[in-house]
Design a protein around this motif. Sequence first.
Motif, PDB file in Angstrom:
ATOM      1  N   ASN A   1       7.537  57.862 130.116  1.00  8.73           N
ATOM      2  CA  ASN A   1       8.261  59.120 130.169  1.00  8.73           C
ATOM      3  C   ASN A   1       9.749  58.841 130.256  1.00  8.73           C
ATOM      4  O   ASN A   1      10.174  57.920 130.936  1.00  8.73           O
ATOM      5  N   THR A   2      10.544  59.619 129.560  1.00  9.10           N
ATOM      6  CA  THR A   2      11.993  59.504 129.694  1.00  9.10           C
ATOM      7  C   THR A   2      12.497  60.784 130.325  1.00  9.10           C
ATOM      8  O   THR A   2      11.825  61.805 130.317  1.00  9.10           O
ATOM      9  N   ALA A   3      13.678  60.680 130.888  1.00  9.73           N
ATOM     10  CA  ALA A   3      14.257  61.832 131.569  1.00  9.73           C
ATOM     11  C   ALA A   3      14.618  62.904 130.542  1.00  9.73           C
ATOM     12  O   ALA A   3      14.862  62.605 129.375  1.00  9.73           O
ATOM     13  N   PRO A   4      14.660  64.156 130.963  1.00 10.07           N
ATOM     14  CA  PRO A   4      15.046  65.221 130.040  1.00 10.07           C
ATOM     15  C   PRO A   4      16.530  65.128 129.706  1.00 10.07           C
ATOM     16  O   PRO A   4      17.272  64.404 130.378  1.00 10.07           O
ATOM     17  N   PRO A   5      16.975  65.837 128.661  1.00 12.38           N
ATOM     18  CA  PRO A   5      18.396  65.819 128.311  1.00 12.38           C
ATOM     19  C   PRO A   5      19.264  66.179 129.512  1.00 12.38           C
ATOM     20  O   PRO A   5      18.891  67.022 130.330  1.00 12.38           O
ATOM     21  N   ARG A   6      20.396  65.517 129.593  1.00 13.38           N
ATOM     22  CA  ARG A   6      21.327  65.758 130.698  1.00 13.38           C
ATOM     23  C   ARG A   6      22.590  66.421 130.172  1.00 13.38           C
ATOM     24  O   ARG A   6      23.200  65.926 129.205  1.00 13.38           O
ATOM     25  N   PHE A   7      22.986  67.501 130.816  1.00  7.93           N
ATOM     26  CA  PHE A   7      24.264  68.125 130.471  1.00  7.93           C
ATOM     27  C   PHE A   7      25.388  67.179 130.880  1.00  7.93           C
ATOM     28  O   PHE A   7      25.409  66.687 132.012  1.00  7.93           O
ATOM     29  N   ILE A   8      26.322  66.937 129.963  1.00  9.67           N
ATOM     30  CA  ILE A   8      27.446  66.033 130.253  1.00  9.67           C
ATOM     31  C   ILE A   8      28.748  66.810 130.412  1.00  9.67           C
ATOM     32  O   ILE A   8      29.491  66.616 131.366  1.00  9.67           O
ATOM     33  N   CYS A   9      29.044  67.692 129.476  1.00 14.35           N
ATOM     34  CA  CYS A   9      30.295  68.454 129.548  1.00 14.35           C
ATOM     35  C   CYS A   9      30.236  69.572 128.510  1.00 14.35           C
ATOM     36  O   CYS A   9      29.319  69.623 127.687  1.00 14.35           O
ATOM     37  N   PHE A  10      31.218  70.437 128.553  1.00 15.53           N
ATOM     38  CA  PHE A  10      31.327  71.465 127.527  1.00 15.53           C
ATOM     39  C   PHE A  10      32.005  70.856 126.304  1.00 15.53           C
ATOM     40  O   PHE A  10      32.875  69.978 126.431  1.00 15.53           O
ATOM     41  N   GLY A  11      31.596  71.302 125.134  1.00 17.32           N
ATOM     42  CA  GLY A  11      32.108  70.733 123.894  1.00 17.32           C
ATOM     43  C   GLY A  11      33.616  70.795 123.780  1.00 17.32           C
ATOM     44  O   GLY A  11      34.247  69.870 123.263  1.00 17.32           O
ATOM     45  N   ASP A  12      34.216  71.874 124.291  1.00 19.28           N
ATOM     46  CA  ASP A  12      35.665  71.994 124.125  1.00 19.28           C
ATOM     47  C   ASP A  12      36.455  71.106 125.079  1.00 19.28           C
ATOM     48  O   ASP A  12      37.680  71.071 125.031  1.00 19.28           O
ATOM     49  N   GLN A  13      35.756  70.383 125.945  1.00 20.37           N
ATOM     50  CA  GLN A  13      36.439  69.391 126.785  1.00 20.37           C
ATOM     51  C   GLN A  13      36.763  68.124 125.997  1.00 20.37           C
ATOM     52  O   GLN A  13      37.578  67.321 126.433  1.00 20.37           O
ATOM     53  N   LEU A  14      36.073  67.947 124.879  1.00 22.28           N
ATOM     54  CA  LEU A  14      36.272  66.738 124.076  1.00 22.28           C
ATOM     55  C   LEU A  14      37.149  67.075 122.880  1.00 22.28           C
ATOM     56  O   LEU A  14      36.703  67.710 121.927  1.00 22.28           O
ATOM     57  N   LEU A  15      38.398  66.636 122.968  1.00 22.02           N
ATOM     58  CA  LEU A  15      39.323  66.896 121.877  1.00 22.02           C
ATOM     59  C   LEU A  15      39.260  65.742 120.877  1.00 22.02           C
ATOM     60  O   LEU A  15      38.988  64.595 121.240  1.00 22.02           O
ATOM     61  N   GLU A  16      39.528  66.095 119.615  1.00 22.11           N
ATOM     62  CA  GLU A  16      39.496  65.107 118.539  1.00 22.11           C
ATOM     63  C   GLU A  16      40.364  63.889 118.871  1.00 22.11           C
ATOM     64  O   GLU A  16      41.565  64.027 119.092  1.00 22.11           O
TER      65      GLU A  16
END
Length: 127
Positions: A6-21
Amino acid sequence: MVEPMNTAPPRFICFGDQLLEGGAGVRFDVIGPLGQGTAFVVRYKGSVLGYLNQCRHVPAELDWVPGQFFDDSGLYLVCATHGALYEPRSGVCLSGPCKGKGLFPIVVEEREGKVYWIPSERIYPAG
Ligand code: FES
Protein backbone atom coordinates in the motif's frame (compact mmCIF):
# COMPACT_ATOMS: atom_id res chain seq x y z
CA MET A 1 1.47 -13.83 -6.22
CA VAL A 2 3.02 -10.90 -4.38
CA GLU A 3 0.54 -8.28 -3.25
CA PRO A 4 1.61 -4.70 -4.03
CA MET A 5 2.47 -2.64 -0.95
CA ASN A 6 0.00 0.00 0.00
CA THR A 7 1.20 3.52 -0.70
CA ALA A 8 0.07 6.65 1.02
CA PRO A 9 -2.71 8.70 -0.58
CA PRO A 10 -1.88 11.88 -2.51
CA ARG A 11 -0.56 14.65 -0.30
CA PHE A 12 -1.49 18.29 -0.72
CA ILE A 13 1.74 20.29 -1.11
CA CYS A 14 0.72 23.84 -2.01
CA PHE A 15 -1.62 25.92 -4.11
CA GLY A 16 -0.70 26.11 -7.78
CA ASP A 17 -0.35 29.88 -7.77
CA GLN A 18 2.38 29.65 -5.14
CA LEU A 19 4.68 28.23 -7.81
CA LEU A 20 5.77 30.93 -10.19
CA GLU A 21 7.41 30.15 -13.52
CA GLY A 22 11.13 29.58 -12.86
CA GLY A 23 10.62 30.89 -9.33
CA ALA A 24 10.96 29.54 -5.82
CA GLY A 25 9.93 25.98 -5.14
CA VAL A 26 8.16 24.41 -2.19
CA ARG A 27 10.02 21.86 -0.07
CA PHE A 28 8.49 19.10 2.02
CA ASP A 29 9.71 16.22 4.16
CA VAL A 30 9.99 12.71 2.76
CA ILE A 31 11.64 9.39 3.39
CA GLY A 32 13.66 8.47 0.32
CA PRO A 33 16.32 5.95 -0.73
CA LEU A 34 18.85 7.53 1.65
CA GLY A 35 16.43 7.96 4.55
CA GLN A 36 14.88 11.15 5.85
CA GLY A 37 15.19 14.13 3.56
CA THR A 38 13.19 16.60 1.53
CA ALA A 39 11.63 16.81 -1.90
CA PHE A 40 10.45 19.85 -3.82
CA VAL A 41 8.10 21.08 -6.49
CA VAL A 42 8.72 23.91 -8.95
CA ARG A 43 6.98 25.32 -12.00
CA TYR A 44 8.72 25.14 -15.36
CA LYS A 45 7.15 26.05 -18.72
CA GLY A 46 3.72 25.85 -17.16
CA SER A 47 4.10 22.39 -15.62
CA VAL A 48 4.67 21.46 -12.01
CA LEU A 49 7.73 19.23 -11.63
CA GLY A 50 8.95 17.44 -8.53
CA TYR A 51 12.20 15.81 -7.44
CA LEU A 52 13.93 14.50 -4.40
CA ASN A 53 16.02 17.37 -3.03
CA GLN A 54 19.27 15.53 -3.41
CA CYS A 55 22.19 16.28 -5.71
CA ARG A 56 23.61 13.33 -7.65
CA HIS A 57 27.21 14.38 -6.93
CA VAL A 58 27.20 13.88 -3.17
CA PRO A 59 24.09 13.48 -1.00
CA ALA A 60 23.53 17.19 -0.38
CA GLU A 61 20.35 19.20 -0.78
CA LEU A 62 20.29 21.35 -3.89
CA ASP A 63 19.19 24.61 -2.27
CA TRP A 64 21.25 26.66 0.19
CA VAL A 65 18.49 29.23 0.38
CA PRO A 66 15.40 27.07 1.01
CA GLY A 67 13.24 26.93 -2.11
CA GLN A 68 15.80 28.48 -4.49
CA PHE A 69 16.21 25.68 -7.00
CA PHE A 70 16.60 27.61 -10.27
CA ASP A 71 19.72 29.34 -11.48
CA ASP A 72 19.63 33.04 -12.33
CA SER A 73 18.31 32.35 -15.84
CA GLY A 74 15.34 30.40 -14.50
CA LEU A 75 16.09 27.72 -17.10
CA TYR A 76 18.01 25.17 -15.03
CA LEU A 77 17.83 23.63 -11.62
CA VAL A 78 21.11 24.25 -9.84
CA CYS A 79 22.95 22.64 -6.97
CA ALA A 80 24.22 25.38 -4.70
CA THR A 81 27.16 23.32 -3.45
CA HIS A 82 29.26 22.87 -6.62
CA GLY A 83 27.03 24.38 -9.29
CA ALA A 84 25.73 21.32 -11.13
CA LEU A 85 23.01 22.34 -13.62
CA TYR A 86 20.03 20.04 -14.20
CA GLU A 87 17.55 20.18 -17.06
CA PRO A 88 14.22 20.79 -15.29
CA ARG A 89 11.98 18.44 -17.30
CA SER A 90 14.25 15.39 -17.40
CA GLY A 91 16.24 16.05 -14.24
CA VAL A 92 19.43 15.13 -16.10
CA CYS A 93 22.62 16.89 -15.04
CA LEU A 94 23.94 18.85 -18.04
CA SER A 95 27.08 20.24 -16.45
CA GLY A 96 28.99 19.76 -13.24
CA PRO A 97 30.57 16.87 -11.40
CA CYS A 98 27.51 14.62 -11.80
CA LYS A 99 27.07 15.25 -15.55
CA GLY A 100 24.85 12.59 -17.13
CA LYS A 101 23.22 11.49 -13.90
CA GLY A 102 19.65 12.42 -13.05
CA LEU A 103 17.68 13.72 -10.11
CA PHE A 104 15.19 11.29 -8.55
CA PRO A 105 11.74 12.28 -9.86
CA ILE A 106 8.61 12.19 -7.75
CA VAL A 107 5.08 12.03 -9.11
CA VAL A 108 3.16 15.28 -8.77
CA GLU A 109 -0.09 16.55 -10.21
CA GLU A 110 -1.91 19.85 -10.29
CA ARG A 111 -5.68 19.84 -10.22
CA GLU A 112 -8.27 22.42 -9.32
CA GLY A 113 -5.54 24.89 -8.39
CA LYS A 114 -3.78 22.57 -5.98
CA VAL A 115 -0.51 20.66 -6.22
CA TYR A 116 -0.37 17.11 -4.90
CA TRP A 117 2.45 14.64 -4.46
CA ILE A 118 1.71 10.97 -5.14
CA PRO A 119 3.95 8.96 -2.77
CA SER A 120 5.54 5.72 -3.96
CA GLU A 121 7.03 2.70 -2.26
CA ARG A 122 10.48 4.29 -2.77
CA ILE A 123 9.72 7.86 -1.70
CA TYR A 124 7.01 8.28 0.89
CA PRO A 125 5.82 10.70 3.57
CA ALA A 126 7.94 11.34 6.64
CA GLY A 127 5.39 10.81 9.36
S1 FES B 1 26.97 18.47 -4.22
FE1 FES B 1 25.85 19.12 -5.94
S2 FES B 1 27.32 19.56 -7.44
FE2 FES B 1 28.47 18.83 -5.73
